[in-house]
Design an enzyme around this catalytic site. Structure first.
Site, PDB file in Angstrom:
ATOM      1  N   GLU A   1      65.569 -48.078 115.622  1.00 57.87           N
ATOM      2  CA  GLU A   1      64.833 -48.660 116.752  1.00 57.87           C
ATOM      3  C   GLU A   1      64.514 -50.139 116.504  1.00 57.87           C
ATOM      4  O   GLU A   1      64.583 -50.951 117.431  1.00 57.87           O
ATOM      5  CB  GLU A   1      63.550 -47.854 116.993  1.00 57.87           C
ATOM      6  CG  GLU A   1      63.835 -46.447 117.506  1.00 57.87           C
ATOM      7  CD  GLU A   1      62.611 -45.548 117.601  1.00 57.87           C
ATOM      8  OE1 GLU A   1      62.780 -44.390 118.001  1.00 57.87           O
ATOM      9  OE2 GLU A   1      61.485 -45.994 117.274  1.00 57.87           O
TER      10      GLU A   1
ATOM     11  N   TYR B   1      66.033 -43.713 124.579  1.00 60.22           N
ATOM     12  CA  TYR B   1      65.448 -42.370 124.697  1.00 60.22           C
ATOM     13  C   TYR B   1      66.525 -41.281 124.839  1.00 60.22           C
ATOM     14  O   TYR B   1      66.245 -40.197 125.352  1.00 60.22           O
ATOM     15  CB  TYR B   1      64.487 -42.318 125.884  1.00 60.22           C
ATOM     16  CG  TYR B   1      63.145 -42.973 125.594  1.00 60.22           C
ATOM     17  CD1 TYR B   1      62.248 -42.404 124.686  1.00 60.22           C
ATOM     18  CD2 TYR B   1      62.760 -44.151 126.227  1.00 60.22           C
ATOM     19  CE1 TYR B   1      61.017 -42.983 124.418  1.00 60.22           C
ATOM     20  CE2 TYR B   1      61.529 -44.754 125.968  1.00 60.22           C
ATOM     21  CZ  TYR B   1      60.663 -44.156 125.066  1.00 60.22           C
ATOM     22  OH  TYR B   1      59.442 -44.731 124.800  1.00 60.22           O
TER      23      TYR B   1
ATOM     24  N   ASN C   1      51.667 -43.419 128.416  1.00 65.68           N
ATOM     25  CA  ASN C   1      50.813 -43.238 127.240  1.00 65.68           C
ATOM     26  C   ASN C   1      50.748 -44.473 126.334  1.00 65.68           C
ATOM     27  O   ASN C   1      50.481 -44.373 125.143  1.00 65.68           O
ATOM     28  CB  ASN C   1      51.199 -41.965 126.483  1.00 65.68           C
ATOM     29  CG  ASN C   1      52.622 -41.996 125.972  1.00 65.68           C
ATOM     30  OD1 ASN C   1      53.299 -43.017 126.099  1.00 65.68           O
ATOM     31  ND2 ASN C   1      53.072 -40.913 125.377  1.00 65.68           N
TER      32      ASN C   1
ATOM     33  N   THR D   1      51.109 -37.246 121.907  1.00 65.62           N
ATOM     34  CA  THR D   1      51.856 -37.715 123.084  1.00 65.62           C
ATOM     35  C   THR D   1      51.020 -37.551 124.349  1.00 65.62           C
ATOM     36  O   THR D   1      50.983 -38.441 125.205  1.00 65.62           O
ATOM     37  CB  THR D   1      53.167 -36.906 123.222  1.00 65.62           C
ATOM     38  OG1 THR D   1      53.840 -36.910 121.961  1.00 65.62           O
ATOM     39  CG2 THR D   1      54.069 -37.495 124.280  1.00 65.62           C
TER      40      THR D   1
ATOM     41  N   PHE E   1      61.756 -34.678 132.076  1.00 69.10           N
ATOM     42  CA  PHE E   1      61.011 -35.929 132.292  1.00 69.10           C
ATOM     43  C   PHE E   1      61.858 -37.180 132.076  1.00 69.10           C
ATOM     44  O   PHE E   1      61.365 -38.298 132.228  1.00 69.10           O
ATOM     45  CB  PHE E   1      59.755 -35.964 131.405  1.00 69.10           C
ATOM     46  CG  PHE E   1      60.012 -35.915 129.911  1.00 69.10           C
ATOM     47  CD1 PHE E   1      60.381 -37.047 129.198  1.00 69.10           C
ATOM     48  CD2 PHE E   1      59.859 -34.713 129.208  1.00 69.10           C
ATOM     49  CE1 PHE E   1      60.603 -37.002 127.826  1.00 69.10           C
ATOM     50  CE2 PHE E   1      60.080 -34.654 127.833  1.00 69.10           C
ATOM     51  CZ  PHE E   1      60.460 -35.809 127.143  1.00 69.10           C
TER      52      PHE E   1
ATOM     53  N   ARG F   1      46.209 -43.773 121.793  1.00 72.63           N
ATOM     54  CA  ARG F   1      46.482 -43.095 123.064  1.00 72.63           C
ATOM     55  C   ARG F   1      45.207 -42.512 123.671  1.00 72.63           C
ATOM     56  O   ARG F   1      45.051 -42.496 124.889  1.00 72.63           O
ATOM     57  CB  ARG F   1      47.570 -42.033 122.866  1.00 72.63           C
ATOM     58  CG  ARG F   1      48.962 -42.684 122.799  1.00 72.63           C
ATOM     59  CD  ARG F   1      50.017 -41.711 122.401  1.00 72.63           C
ATOM     60  NE  ARG F   1      51.362 -42.229 122.569  1.00 72.63           N
ATOM     61  CZ  ARG F   1      52.443 -41.649 122.082  1.00 72.63           C
ATOM     62  NH1 ARG F   1      52.330 -40.523 121.396  1.00 72.63           N
ATOM     63  NH2 ARG F   1      53.636 -42.177 122.269  1.00 72.63           N
TER      64      ARG F   1
ATOM     65  N   HIS G   1      54.490 -46.706 121.955  1.00 66.94           N
ATOM     66  CA  HIS G   1      55.505 -45.907 121.256  1.00 66.94           C
ATOM     67  C   HIS G   1      55.328 -46.067 119.747  1.00 66.94           C
ATOM     68  O   HIS G   1      54.935 -47.131 119.274  1.00 66.94           O
ATOM     69  CB  HIS G   1      56.905 -46.409 121.648  1.00 66.94           C
ATOM     70  CG  HIS G   1      58.000 -45.869 120.776  1.00 66.94           C
ATOM     71  ND1 HIS G   1      58.556 -44.632 120.982  1.00 66.94           N
ATOM     72  CD2 HIS G   1      58.616 -46.387 119.674  1.00 66.94           C
ATOM     73  CE1 HIS G   1      59.487 -44.413 120.057  1.00 66.94           C
ATOM     74  NE2 HIS G   1      59.538 -45.460 119.248  1.00 66.94           N
TER      75      HIS G   1
ATOM     76  N   ARG H   1      51.816 -42.978 113.366  1.00 66.83           N
ATOM     77  CA  ARG H   1      51.734 -41.822 114.259  1.00 66.83           C
ATOM     78  C   ARG H   1      50.300 -41.291 114.294  1.00 66.83           C
ATOM     79  O   ARG H   1      49.837 -40.829 115.333  1.00 66.83           O
ATOM     80  CB  ARG H   1      52.693 -40.705 113.815  1.00 66.83           C
ATOM     81  CG  ARG H   1      54.176 -41.000 113.987  1.00 66.83           C
ATOM     82  CD  ARG H   1      54.631 -41.123 115.422  1.00 66.83           C
ATOM     83  NE  ARG H   1      54.403 -39.982 116.253  1.00 66.83           N
ATOM     84  CZ  ARG H   1      55.100 -39.724 117.379  1.00 66.83           C
ATOM     85  NH1 ARG H   1      56.082 -40.528 117.780  1.00 66.83           N
ATOM     86  NH2 ARG H   1      54.806 -38.687 118.115  1.00 66.83           N
TER      87      ARG H   1
ATOM     88  N   LYS I   1      53.877 -50.216 125.963  1.00 64.79           N
ATOM     89  CA  LYS I   1      54.628 -49.814 127.157  1.00 64.79           C
ATOM     90  C   LYS I   1      54.109 -50.531 128.408  1.00 64.79           C
ATOM     91  O   LYS I   1      53.001 -51.102 128.396  1.00 64.79           O
ATOM     92  CB  LYS I   1      54.545 -48.287 127.307  1.00 64.79           C
ATOM     93  CG  LYS I   1      55.148 -47.521 126.109  1.00 64.79           C
ATOM     94  CD  LYS I   1      55.207 -46.026 126.378  1.00 64.79           C
ATOM     95  CE  LYS I   1      55.713 -45.255 125.169  1.00 64.79           C
ATOM     96  NZ  LYS I   1      55.871 -43.806 125.455  1.00 64.79           N
TER      97      LYS I   1
HETATM   98  N1  UDP Z   1      57.088 -38.022 127.963  1.00 61.22           N
HETATM   99  C1  UDP Z   1      56.889 -37.637 129.273  1.00 61.22           C
HETATM  100  N2  UDP Z   1      56.641 -36.301 129.531  1.00 61.22           N
HETATM  101  C2  UDP Z   1      56.642 -35.357 128.557  1.00 61.22           C
HETATM  102  C3  UDP Z   1      56.875 -35.762 127.213  1.00 61.22           C
HETATM  103  C4  UDP Z   1      57.088 -37.092 126.958  1.00 61.22           C
HETATM  104  O1  UDP Z   1      56.888 -38.452 130.186  1.00 61.22           O
HETATM  105  O2  UDP Z   1      56.431 -34.166 128.843  1.00 61.22           O
HETATM  106  C5  UDP Z   1      57.347 -39.447 127.668  1.00 61.22           C
HETATM  107  C6  UDP Z   1      56.159 -40.130 126.985  1.00 61.22           C
HETATM  108  O3  UDP Z   1      56.075 -41.480 127.468  1.00 61.22           O
HETATM  109  C7  UDP Z   1      56.556 -40.071 125.525  1.00 61.22           C
HETATM  110  C8  UDP Z   1      58.069 -40.276 125.614  1.00 61.22           C
HETATM  111  O4  UDP Z   1      58.446 -39.551 126.792  1.00 61.22           O
HETATM  112  O5  UDP Z   1      55.905 -41.053 124.751  1.00 61.22           O
HETATM  113  C9  UDP Z   1      58.858 -39.778 124.432  1.00 61.22           C
HETATM  114  O6  UDP Z   1      58.531 -38.423 124.206  1.00 61.22           O
HETATM  115  P1  UDP Z   1      58.261 -37.877 122.742  1.00 61.22           P
HETATM  116  O7  UDP Z   1      58.215 -36.392 122.816  1.00 61.22           O
HETATM  117  O8  UDP Z   1      59.241 -38.495 121.791  1.00 61.22           O
HETATM  118  O9  UDP Z   1      56.777 -38.388 122.437  1.00 61.22           O
HETATM  119  P2  UDP Z   1      56.243 -39.499 121.420  1.00 61.22           P
HETATM  120  O10 UDP Z   1      57.138 -39.490 120.208  1.00 61.22           O
HETATM  121  O11 UDP Z   1      56.280 -40.818 122.172  1.00 61.22           O
HETATM  122  O12 UDP Z   1      54.838 -39.076 121.107  1.00 61.22           O
HETATM  123 MG    MG Z   2      59.182 -39.556 120.036  1.00 62.96          MG
END
Ligand code: UDP
Ligand code: MG
Length: 143
Positions: A129, A52, A115, A94, A60, A105, A118, A88, A12
């Protein structure tokens, strides 16, 4: 080759701006993932909103789209047995404060939003994707 051997990742804009691209790619390949597609690129607002879209009703969402369009990203397709789940695990939670020691992370993220990396959450999304970012001729599945 089973589709469960592939996942999709993005480095990112926060991590790119800190010069972490090659460090993160080395961590990923050291963990046993093979890069079968790779590019430095960026997302338009429309592309980020589409990528997204599952989060479009979340509070958010707008900030996430702004962040993801604030600079370049590195997109990659990774190959490994059990790729989605294993990546993962390497990625960590996250929220970096909840991410386990040694995860990407934990090492490189600065906040829940910024973070660093992705990782796809399912085999189905990995394929969607991957094709969102790469044309067939850019994917070297034989690697
Ligand atoms: N994100 C955020 N605030 C939140 C949760 C997620 O800004 O409370 C952002 C963060 O960059 C995250 C992305 O949105 O990686 C996608 O969210 P997701 O829940 O899918 O998390 P991930 O799969 O990336 O762990
Ligand atoms: Mg996700």
């Amino acid at each position: 080759m089973s589709i469960s051997n592939y996942t999709f990742t993005m480095i990112k804009p926060d991590a790119i701006s800190k010069g972490l691209t090659s460090t993160i790619l080395k961590d990923i390949t050291d963990a046993g993932f093979i890069i079968t597609a790779l590019k430095l690129t960026s997302l338009t607002k429309t592309e980020a909103e589409k990528f997204y879209s599952i989060h479009q009703d979340k509070p958010f969402f707008d900030d996430l789209v702004s962040f993801m369009t604030s600079g370049p990203i590195v997109a990659a397709i990774l190959k490994k047995e059990n790729a989605v789940e294993d990546f993962r695990r390497l990625l960590g939670a996250t929220n970096p404060e909840k991410a386990e020691e040694g995860t990407l992370r934990k090492k490189y993220a600065e906040s829940m939003q910024r973070n660093a990396i992705h990782g796809s959450d399912s085999d189905e999304n990995a394929i969607i994707e991957a094709h969102f970012h790469f044309a067939e001729k850019e994917i070297y599945s034989f690697l």
